[in-house]
Design an enzyme around this catalytic site. Structure first.
Site, PDB file in Angstrom:
ATOM      1  N   GLY A 144      62.927 140.474  -3.924  1.00 42.12           N
ATOM      2  CA  GLY A 144      63.939 140.934  -2.985  1.00 42.12           C
ATOM      3  C   GLY A 144      63.422 142.125  -2.211  1.00 42.12           C
ATOM      4  N   CYS A 145      64.325 142.950  -1.769  1.00 41.92           N
ATOM      5  CA  CYS A 145      63.968 144.135  -0.985  1.00 41.92           C
ATOM      6  C   CYS A 145      63.035 145.043  -1.786  1.00 41.92           C
ATOM      7  CB  CYS A 145      65.240 144.887  -0.608  1.00 41.92           C
ATOM      8  SG  CYS A 145      64.917 146.420   0.272  1.00 41.92           S
ATOM      9  N   PHE A 146      61.927 145.439  -1.183  1.00 38.19           N
ATOM     10  CA  PHE A 146      60.976 146.264  -1.935  1.00 38.19           C
ATOM     11  C   PHE A 146      61.521 147.639  -2.273  1.00 38.19           C
ATOM     12  CE2 PHE A 146      58.352 146.351   2.293  1.00 38.19           C
ATOM     13  CZ  PHE A 146      59.273 147.157   2.944  1.00 38.19           C
ATOM     14  N   TRP A 147      62.546 148.111  -1.571  1.00 37.20           N
ATOM     15  CA  TRP A 147      63.140 149.405  -1.920  1.00 37.20           C
ATOM     16  C   TRP A 147      63.702 149.371  -3.342  1.00 37.20           C
ATOM     17  CZ3 TRP A 147      66.683 149.665   2.979  1.00 37.20           C
ATOM     18  CH2 TRP A 147      65.904 149.891   4.115  1.00 37.20           C
TER      19      TRP A 147
END
Length: 186
Positions: A19-22
């Site tokens: 998913g979102c790397f954050w």
């Protein structure tokens, strides 16, 4: 970029897309034995990757994190246990509201041992029916890692009051703290 000092000779790298790397970056930054987490892109068709290109879905790249760790403090299997606990490995090209190929669940291995361990973990979890749906996480050889733009690095730590951080990342961190308290930095 976030980094924590450990002995250079012991370091190894692992690359995960979930998913979102954050979200994934914030998770791995909190683990004992992890010295560096870097957001980037991997697995695409284009020679270069920028956030705009990747989000547009034109390059085939995945948002990933490259985790540098000391295997004497945390091993690859333990990293995989955390990875599978903090994202949904059963949704194809989607994590929560984030959808598209760039958010697919993938483990990029750098050698045969990482490949074997990743495949073994998936097989064990499948046999144990850990998830109600089949695991769709891909296991692929690592390719060129494209470092994400500077404003993506250390994102949660620098932006924890942003709505996305508060409503998406913070609950994942709470889950990490509950399930893996013994693996977290002091």
């Amino acid at each position: 970029m976030w980094a924590h000092p450990i002995t250079m000779a012991q370091e190894q790298k692992a690359i995960f897309g979930g998913g979102c790397f954050w979200c994934i970056e914030a998770i791995f930054q909190r683990l004992t034995g992890v010295s560096h987490v870097e957001s980037g892109y991997m697995g695409g068709r284009a020679d270069q990757a920028t956030y705009r290109q990747v989000c547009g879905g034109d390059t085939g790249h995945v948002e990933v994190v490259r985790v540098t760790y000391d295997p004497d403090q945390i091993n690859y299997r333990e990293l995989l246990d955390v990875f599978f606990a903090v994202h949904d490995p059963t949704t194809l090209n989607r994590q929560g509201n984030d959808s598209g190929e760039q958010y697919r669940s993938v483990i990029f291995y750098s050698d045969e041992e990482q490949q074997r361990i990743a495949e073994d973990v998936i097989a064990e979890m499948t046999a144990a029916k850990v998830f109600p749906e089949p695991i769709v996480t891909a296991v692929e050889p690592a390719e060129e890692f494209h470092v994400a733009e500077g404003y993506h690095q250390n994102y949660y730590n620098d932006n924890s009051r942003q709505p996305y951080c508060m409503f998406v990342i913070s609950p994942k961190l709470a889950k990490l703290e509950k399930k893996f308290a013994e693996k977290l930095r002091a």
